[in-house]
Structure formats: structure tokens, C-alpha cells
Write an enzyme that holds these catalytic residues in place. Sequence first.
Site, PDB file in Angstrom:
ATOM      1  N   GLY A   1     -13.070  -0.204  -6.069  1.00  0.00           N
ATOM      2  CA  GLY A   1     -11.625  -0.427  -5.933  1.00  0.00           C
ATOM      3  C   GLY A   1     -10.895  -0.081  -7.215  1.00  0.00           C
TER       4      GLY A   1
ATOM      5  N   GLY B   1      -7.013   0.439  -7.350  1.00  0.00           N
ATOM      6  CA  GLY B   1      -6.101  -0.641  -6.980  1.00  0.00           C
ATOM      7  C   GLY B   1      -5.245  -1.055  -8.171  1.00  0.00           C
ATOM      8  N   GLN B   2      -4.363  -2.022  -7.929  1.00  0.00           N
ATOM      9  CA  GLN B   2      -3.425  -2.462  -8.979  1.00  0.00           C
ATOM     10  C   GLN B   2      -4.162  -2.905 -10.238  1.00  0.00           C
ATOM     11  OE1 GLN B   2      -1.601  -6.257  -8.386  1.00  0.00           O
ATOM     12  NE2 GLN B   2       0.055  -5.868  -9.849  1.00  0.00           N
TER      13      GLN B   2
ATOM     14  N   ASP C   1     -13.721   4.624  -5.585  1.00  0.00           N
ATOM     15  CA  ASP C   1     -12.720   4.144  -4.617  1.00  0.00           C
ATOM     16  C   ASP C   1     -12.784   5.059  -3.402  1.00  0.00           C
ATOM     17  OD1 ASP C   1     -10.439   2.906  -3.416  1.00  0.00           O
ATOM     18  OD2 ASP C   1      -9.768   2.339  -5.402  1.00  0.00           O
ATOM     19  N   ILE C   2     -12.000   4.721  -2.368  1.00  0.00           N
ATOM     20  CA  ILE C   2     -11.990   5.604  -1.191  1.00  0.00           C
ATOM     21  C   ILE C   2     -10.945   6.717  -1.360  1.00  0.00           C
ATOM     22  CG2 ILE C   2     -12.982   4.121   0.590  1.00  0.00           C
ATOM     23  CD1 ILE C   2     -10.081   3.286   1.274  1.00  0.00           C
TER      24      ILE C   2
ATOM     25  N   ASP D   1     -17.059   4.336  -0.184  1.00  0.00           N
ATOM     26  CA  ASP D   1     -16.655   3.333   0.803  1.00  0.00           C
ATOM     27  C   ASP D   1     -17.617   2.166   0.597  1.00  0.00           C
ATOM     28  OD1 ASP D   1     -16.469   1.684   2.981  1.00  0.00           O
ATOM     29  OD2 ASP D   1     -16.504   3.292   4.473  1.00  0.00           O
TER      30      ASP D   1
ATOM     31  N   TYR E   1      -7.483 -12.749   4.452  1.00  0.00           N
ATOM     32  CA  TYR E   1      -7.801 -12.452   3.043  1.00  0.00           C
ATOM     33  C   TYR E   1      -8.296 -13.729   2.352  1.00  0.00           C
ATOM     34  CZ  TYR E   1      -6.528 -11.463  -1.905  1.00  0.00           C
ATOM     35  OH  TYR E   1      -6.506 -11.310  -3.277  1.00  0.00           O
TER      36      TYR E   1
ATOM     37  N   LYS F   1     -12.035 -14.529   0.889  1.00  0.00           N
ATOM     38  CA  LYS F   1     -12.259 -14.856  -0.531  1.00  0.00           C
ATOM     39  C   LYS F   1     -12.903 -16.242  -0.677  1.00  0.00           C
ATOM     40  CE  LYS F   1     -10.741 -11.134  -2.620  1.00  0.00           C
ATOM     41  NZ  LYS F   1     -11.524 -10.337  -3.579  1.00  0.00           N
TER      42      LYS F   1
ATOM     43  N   ILE G   1      -0.427 -10.969  -9.821  1.00  0.00           N
ATOM     44  CA  ILE G   1      -0.542 -10.211 -11.064  1.00  0.00           C
ATOM     45  C   ILE G   1       0.622  -9.219 -11.181  1.00  0.00           C
ATOM     46  CG2 ILE G   1      -2.019  -8.691 -12.454  1.00  0.00           C
ATOM     47  CD1 ILE G   1      -3.237 -11.471 -11.972  1.00  0.00           C
TER      48      ILE G   1
HETATM   49  C1  AKB Z   1      -1.752 -11.249  -2.844  1.00  0.00           C
HETATM   50  O1  AKB Z   1      -0.554 -11.558  -2.914  1.00  0.00           O
HETATM   51  O2  AKB Z   1      -2.359 -11.071  -1.784  1.00  0.00           O
HETATM   52  C2  AKB Z   1      -2.530 -11.149  -4.124  1.00  0.00           C
HETATM   53  C3  AKB Z   1      -3.208 -12.441  -4.467  1.00  0.00           C
HETATM   54  C4  AKB Z   1      -2.420 -13.599  -4.894  1.00  0.00           C
HETATM   55  O3  AKB Z   1      -4.402 -12.517  -4.380  1.00  0.00           O
HETATM   56  N1  AKB Z   1      -1.667 -10.756  -5.191  1.00  0.00           N
END
Ligand code: AKB
Length: 314
Positions: free
Chosen positions: A10, A13-14, A36-37, A51, A141, A145, A171
Site C-alpha cells: 500500500g 496510499g496517503q 501497490d496495485i 495485489d 473497515y 481492523k 492523519i
Molecule cells: C478513516 O477515516 O477511515 C481513516 C481512519 C481514521 O482510520 N482516516
Amino acid sequence: MNTPRILVTGANGQIGRVLTAKLRELYGNNNVLATDITKHDLDSEPFEFLDILNHQRTLEIIDDYKINQIYHLAAILSANGEWNPVKTWNINLNGLLSVLEICREKNIDRMFFPSTIAVFGNTTPRLDTPQDVPLLPTTVYGMSKTSGELWCNYYHKRYGVDVRSVRYPGIIGWQSLPAGGTTDYAVEIYHAALKEGHYECFLNADTRLPMMYMDDAIKATINIMQADPQEIKVRYGYNLSAMSFTPAEIAAEIKKHIPGFTISYKPDFRQDIAATWTESIDDSKAREDWKWSPDFDLNSMTIDMFKHLKEIIL
Ligand code: AKB
């Protein structure tokens, strides 16, 4: 410790883009493989398309580049995850399991897994959220996590995998744009302030969330990965804190630099997600165990954001 040979997943990513650059500065370009992809035009080598669900290709890359540390950042964020829950679970959880298995099989020295404030939910205490709390996330998500944290803990206890993890707040950085998160507004607002002088916010004015400047996020990530193994007492996600603010408060801070700046509010489904997260975090365990402390607050972050963004945008 010898110079590590690092794999970043990744990497476009940001956080991945900034972290990869920092790791290359610390350990040398050739010791940090970005994967990354998709590939960004500005990416410096070495880079491989990967991937994260392709277990065989990941193994090949690890052998070819003699990798001994992994920063596994590849994931779909909270808001985007809601558009395709099954795909999000697959990438976020099965992708992690594939990497954990590789760490076990290949005796990888250290691995980093980014967790998030999205593990929290309506049953979590909202203020100064302690390290160990009820976790009942509402997004896929957050679910991935939360489960990911448990798997990391399991692989450490059962197989001795040296996995380290932090719960990132939102972030904010000038170097890269986030994609599909609930805290994205706090990056977009700076760009909009400079370009249009106005921002329409997808959260309510008074939605307070924990946030962190990119420099601090990178510092935390590198610090936890450089810490001695015995300093790491938590093998799921460490709470991490730097600042908390509402859209109205960040808008007021921006007005100090751009007096004509205006903000309006049009909350959408991301407001419902944000409402389940907590407002402020108790990160005393990270401060105690591996001496974490942030450098930026809302004021100093805003000064630095505008300094850099003005060079890029204006
Ligand atoms: C999101 O908003 O999904 C992320 C996070 C807080 O993990 N920035």
C-alpha cells in the site's frame, strides 16, 4: 541492528507515500521496496506491482528482495469500505492473514500493522478513551481492523511473530491526499481554503475527532518499529494521540491565515460513522512503553500545512 530490507505494501496510499520516502531516507533506496496495485508517476524505484491477496507473488517478492521487515499498509478505509463490504473484508483481513503467515513461515524480523480509531464504537468511552475498552465497530473497515488486531496478538503469542501496531487517528498531511476515509475532510479543507476560499464539510460543525499531523504519524511508526522488542508490551494496536478538534475549530484556525475563508455543512453517511468514534484518546501506554510523544498541535500543524501547500498550489 543491521540495515533492514523492507517491504511496504500500500505504498501509494496517503501514509504509504510519505512513510516510504522516510524509510528510504533512513535506510537507503535499495533497502525499501514499495509495492501497490497502482504506480504513481513520481515513484522512485524499487517498485513492484502487488495485489496483497496474491500470496504466491508476495512470497516471491520477499525471496527476490531478501525482505526481513514488512510495513503492511494496504487497506480500504472506512467510508470507501461501506460501498463494498465483502471486498473490504477480503483485502483488509485476508490480506493481513497472508502477510502474517509469511512472517511466520519466513521468520520475518518485524512487521507493522496500522490499526485505527475506527476499532471503537458506540459502547466505547468517548473521552480519553483508554487502551483496553469495549470494541464494537459499526463499519466493515473497523471490524476488519479490530479482528486484525486480534490476529496480530495471536501470531505474536502463538508463533512469536514480532508484530507492532498503532491505532492511527485521522492523519493530515500536505504530501498526499487520503482516499475514502471519514477524517478526509481535515485534509480537503486546507486545499479548498487555498483554492476556493470555501469548504463544504461532510461532517457536522461540532463532530470532535482525534487527529494527528503526518510528521507525527511517521515518527510514531518508525519509533515503534525501532523499539527493542521487550519495550513492546501491547501486540494489538497501541492508542496514539496528538490533538482533537471539530470542523468548526479547524475552520477557525484556518481563518487566522485566510480571513475570508468560509465553511458550510452538508453531513452525509460519513457523519454517522464519525458519531460512533471517540473524541479523545488516552495514549499513556505508548508514552510509557516506547516513549511516544507528538510534536504538532492544531496551531503548529496549520502553519506547516499552509507553508508547504502554498508552494505546491499557489
Ligand atoms: C478513516 O477515516 O477511515 C481513516 C481512519 C481514521 O482510520 N482516516
